[in-house]
Design an enzyme around this catalytic site. Structure first.
Site, PDB file in Angstrom:
ATOM      1  N   LYS A  67      39.926  41.861  35.962  1.00  0.00           N
ATOM      2  CA  LYS A  67      38.911  41.043  36.628  1.00  0.00           C
ATOM      3  C   LYS A  67      37.998  40.314  35.644  1.00  0.00           C
ATOM      4  O   LYS A  67      37.666  39.138  35.845  1.00  0.00           O
ATOM      5  CB  LYS A  67      38.075  41.907  37.577  1.00  0.00           C
ATOM      6  CG  LYS A  67      38.845  42.421  38.782  1.00  0.00           C
ATOM      7  CD  LYS A  67      37.936  43.162  39.750  1.00  0.00           C
ATOM      8  CE  LYS A  67      38.697  43.634  40.970  1.00  0.00           C
ATOM      9  NZ  LYS A  67      37.796  44.282  41.956  1.00  0.00           N
ATOM     10  N   ASP A 104      34.718  40.820  46.694  1.00  0.00           N
ATOM     11  CA  ASP A 104      34.473  42.253  46.889  1.00  0.00           C
ATOM     12  C   ASP A 104      33.218  42.511  47.718  1.00  0.00           C
ATOM     13  O   ASP A 104      33.219  43.338  48.634  1.00  0.00           O
ATOM     14  CB  ASP A 104      34.356  42.954  45.537  1.00  0.00           C
ATOM     15  CG  ASP A 104      35.695  43.093  44.834  1.00  0.00           C
ATOM     16  OD1 ASP A 104      36.722  43.174  45.526  1.00  0.00           O
ATOM     17  OD2 ASP A 104      35.710  43.128  43.589  1.00  0.00           O
TER      18      ASP A 104
END
Length: 280
Positions: A67, A104
């Protein structure tokens, strides 16, 4: 031409993302579309991201440990990814360039709203256990949602303080583990952002006596579906929300960006994933 999307990680075989997205592809009868696994070693992640189009992918999801690499590699980011300095979704813009996004926090809030429809962020302080990567996205999302105060309980207060500085949180306080009971007083939400409670891990041992009875308790862990924390909260009369929905909801914005259709997180999809996880 087939519109291919992948999830890249190392390891990645455990990912349920193909199951989720291919279910939606079939549900919406999207022609010539496919979602795949792509195992990418850490040393190859940046090059793979730069060459996504050459590999015939129109976009991707990014999972651990890539990420932060995705954020550093891509030149364009949405506001949330810039704030978190982490990317979990890559989309192709109209000009053909790639943009990194982070969904997220969206997934966390959407799951809370679905699982506890009466919950409102502005009703009271939110208590977060942990200050790791998941905590960053959740803290930013709670602030954006209007939480009046975010209380971060962490074993090392320095890490929690660094999270607050990095995100520029103006309404956050840090509590050591020994101060957890004080942090729970008057709270409207308790979130476990750690891996504690996951199968094979020790459980969250926090005493919930100081938590108001009307506070919602949620956990990002979903194996088991009801963690020890959620079980104790339920037995104490709290409304609880398990972590599976966060996984499902965070996939929605990416799918819409890639295929032009906004999917829904349904009981059918949840049951499919639960069955695959052996939890149903």
């Amino acid at each position: 031409m087939t519109r291919r999307v992948c999830v890249m990680g190392w390891p990645v075989a455990h990912s349920r993302s193909p199951m989720i997205h291919n279910h939606w592809i079939a549900e919406h009868a999207i022609p010539d579309a496919r979602y795949e696994l792509l195992a990418v070693k850490p040393e190859d992640a940046a090059e793979t991201i730069r060459n996504l189009h050459r590999l015939d992918f129109i976009g991707a999801n990014v999972t651990v440990p890539h990420k932060e690499t995705a954020f550093a590699t891509l030149e364009k980011h949405d506001a949330i990814a810039r704030r978190l300095k982490a990317v979990n979704t890559i989309v192709t813009l109209e000009d053909g360039t790639l943009e990194g996004r982070n969904t997220d926090g969206y997934g966390f809030i959407a799951n809370l709203k679905q699982g506890a429809p009466d919950w409102r962020a502005a009703e009271g302080p939110a208590v977060m256990l942990g200050a790791g990567g998941a905590a960053r996205a959740i803290a930013a999302a709670l602030e954006d949602e209007g939480a009046p105060e975010i209380r971060i309980v962490n074993r090392t207060t320095e890490r929690a303080e660094a999270l607050i500085r990095d995100l520029g949180l103006s309404n956050a306080k840090v509590f050591a583990d020994s101060e957890a009971q004080k942090a729970l007083e008057g709270a409207a939400l308790l979130v476990n952002t750690t891996t504690l409670g996951m199968k094979g891990e020790s459980d969250v041992t926090l005493d919930l006596a100081s938590l108001p009875r009307d506070a919602v308790v949620t956990d990002i862990v979903y194996t088991p579906l009801e963690t020890g924390l959620l079980r104790r909260a339920r037995e104490a009369g709290h409304e609880t929300v398990d972590g599976l929905g966060m996984l499902l909801h965070q996939a929605v914005p990416g799918f819409e960006a890639w295929f032009g259709v906004r999917p829904h997180v349904t009981a059918e999809l949840r049951n499919i994933v639960l069955a695959d996880l052996g939890l149903k």
